[in-house]
Design an enzyme around this catalytic site. Structure first.
Site, short mmCIF file in Angstrom:
data_model
loop_
_atom_site.label_atom_id
_atom_site.label_comp_id
_atom_site.label_asym_id
_atom_site.label_seq_id
_atom_site.Cartn_x
_atom_site.Cartn_y
_atom_site.Cartn_z
N HIS A 125 -25.28 5.15 -3.99
CA HIS A 125 -23.99 3.10 -3.39
C HIS A 125 -25.45 2.32 -2.77
CE1 HIS A 125 -20.59 4.59 -4.55
NE2 HIS A 125 -20.52 5.38 -4.20
N ASP A 162 -20.73 10.96 -10.82
CA ASP A 162 -19.91 11.09 -9.92
C ASP A 162 -19.07 10.75 -9.31
OD1 ASP A 162 -20.36 11.01 -6.16
OD2 ASP A 162 -18.92 10.33 -6.72
ZN ZN Z 1 -19.06 9.70 -4.96
#
Ligand code: ZN
Length: 312
Positions: A125, A162
């Site tokens: 992220h 993910d």
């Molecule tokens: Zn994650």
């Protein structure tokens, strides 16, 4: 198959506030399982090392690094409601990123065939300019760009299973044709990016593959679309090096999302990625731990993933 392994209790020193899901026990649980199962003994240790400023600046801005350094100098602090730095978080984030670089070099130079890293904080992220979603530095992106910048790879594939979209990785390579990014993720979910229409821009147009699926999607649909996309990339954009952003928070028991994957589904996506790597990338794969927040499930999934990475 010689599997290099980055395993160190140092990653537990990145401390989060009490009750935070991205906690030190995560890497401890995985490390314990890899040791108890005998897999750690069968692997080749890779020394963890600090990332250099030059390596970070290939992905992140000066401003981003200055912001993290200033929070570190203040003894840590809150970056946003999800993302926190403790006393040791900055050197540990640099250790995670540097270890990814070291593992990538070991694989590229043939000292090991593949590598797996039990590291935290996670990275996918973290954008070039922003820490978010528990992530400070985008380790997988830093390692991928390092291989390209040093002439060790010409086209890299990053496979991200993910359950969250790796917005930071996508942003880093948005206009870069030398990095192909495939992400399967729950949508809608944090961070809100990763629509099918997001496919890159300029020279990078068509090198980003977003495979969003709603909550409670039947797992086979997720696995099969990943397989079809890997086959397409193998044909049209064959990479010579492969990274995996291995997050296991798409498991049915994970508290942070609403997918229903099981250990076998992660094994299938790992196998399909290895098949592509064996066909176009000389089998060269580096996999990094991203998310996964139920400790038992995280240990189960990681053990199964590592067993696949060790298979010939
Ligand atoms: Zn994650």
């Amino acid at each position: 198959m010689r599997l290099g392994l980055v395993l160190s209790s140092l990653f537990e020193r990145h401390e989060m506030p009490p009750g935070h899901p991205e906690r030190s026990e995560r890497t401890r649980a995985v490390a314990n399982r890899l040791i108890e199962s005998g897999l750690a003994d069968k692997s080749i240790p890779i020394e963890s090392q600090q990332v250099t400023r030059e390596q970070m600046l290939r992905i992140h801005s000066e401003r981003h690094l200055a912001m993290l350094e200033s929070i570190h100098r203040a003894g840590g602090g809150q970056i946003d409601p999800d993302t926190h730095m403790g006393k040791h978080s900055w050197p540990i984030a640099m250790l995670a990123a540097g270890s990814a670089v070291a593992a990538a070099e070991c694989v590229a130079e043939g000292q090991v065939d593949r590598a797996f890293l039990v590291v935290r904080p996670p990275g996918h992220h973290a954008t070039p300019d922003r820490a978010m979603g528990f992530c400070l530095l985008n380790s997988v992106s830093i390692a991928a760009r390092h291989l390209l910048a040093t002439g060790r790879a010409r086209r890299v594939l990053i496979v991200d299973f993910d359950v969250h979209h790796g917005n930071g990785t996508q942003q880093a390579f948005w206009e870069d044709p030398s990095v192909v990014y495939i992400s399967t993720h729950q949508w809608p979910l944090f961070p809100g990016t990763g629509r099918r229409e997001e496919t890159g821009q300029g020279q990078g147009q068509g090198t980003i593959f977003n495979l969003p699926h709603p909550p409670n999607t039947v797992p086979s649909a997720i696995v099969e679309e990943m397989r079809a996309t890997l086959e397409r990339v193998q044909e049209t954009l064959p990479p010579d090096f492969v990274f995996i952003s291995a997050g296991f928070d798409g498991h049915r028991a994970d508290p942070l999302a609403d997918w229903r994957l099981d250990v076998g589904d992660f094994v299938a996506m790992t196998r399909d990625t290895l098949a592509l790597a064996n066909s176009t990338a000389g089998g060269r794969v580096v996999s990094l731990l991203e998310g996964g927040y139920d400790l038992d499930v995280l240990a189960d999934c990681t053990e199964a993933h590592v067993r696949e990475l060790m298979r010939d």
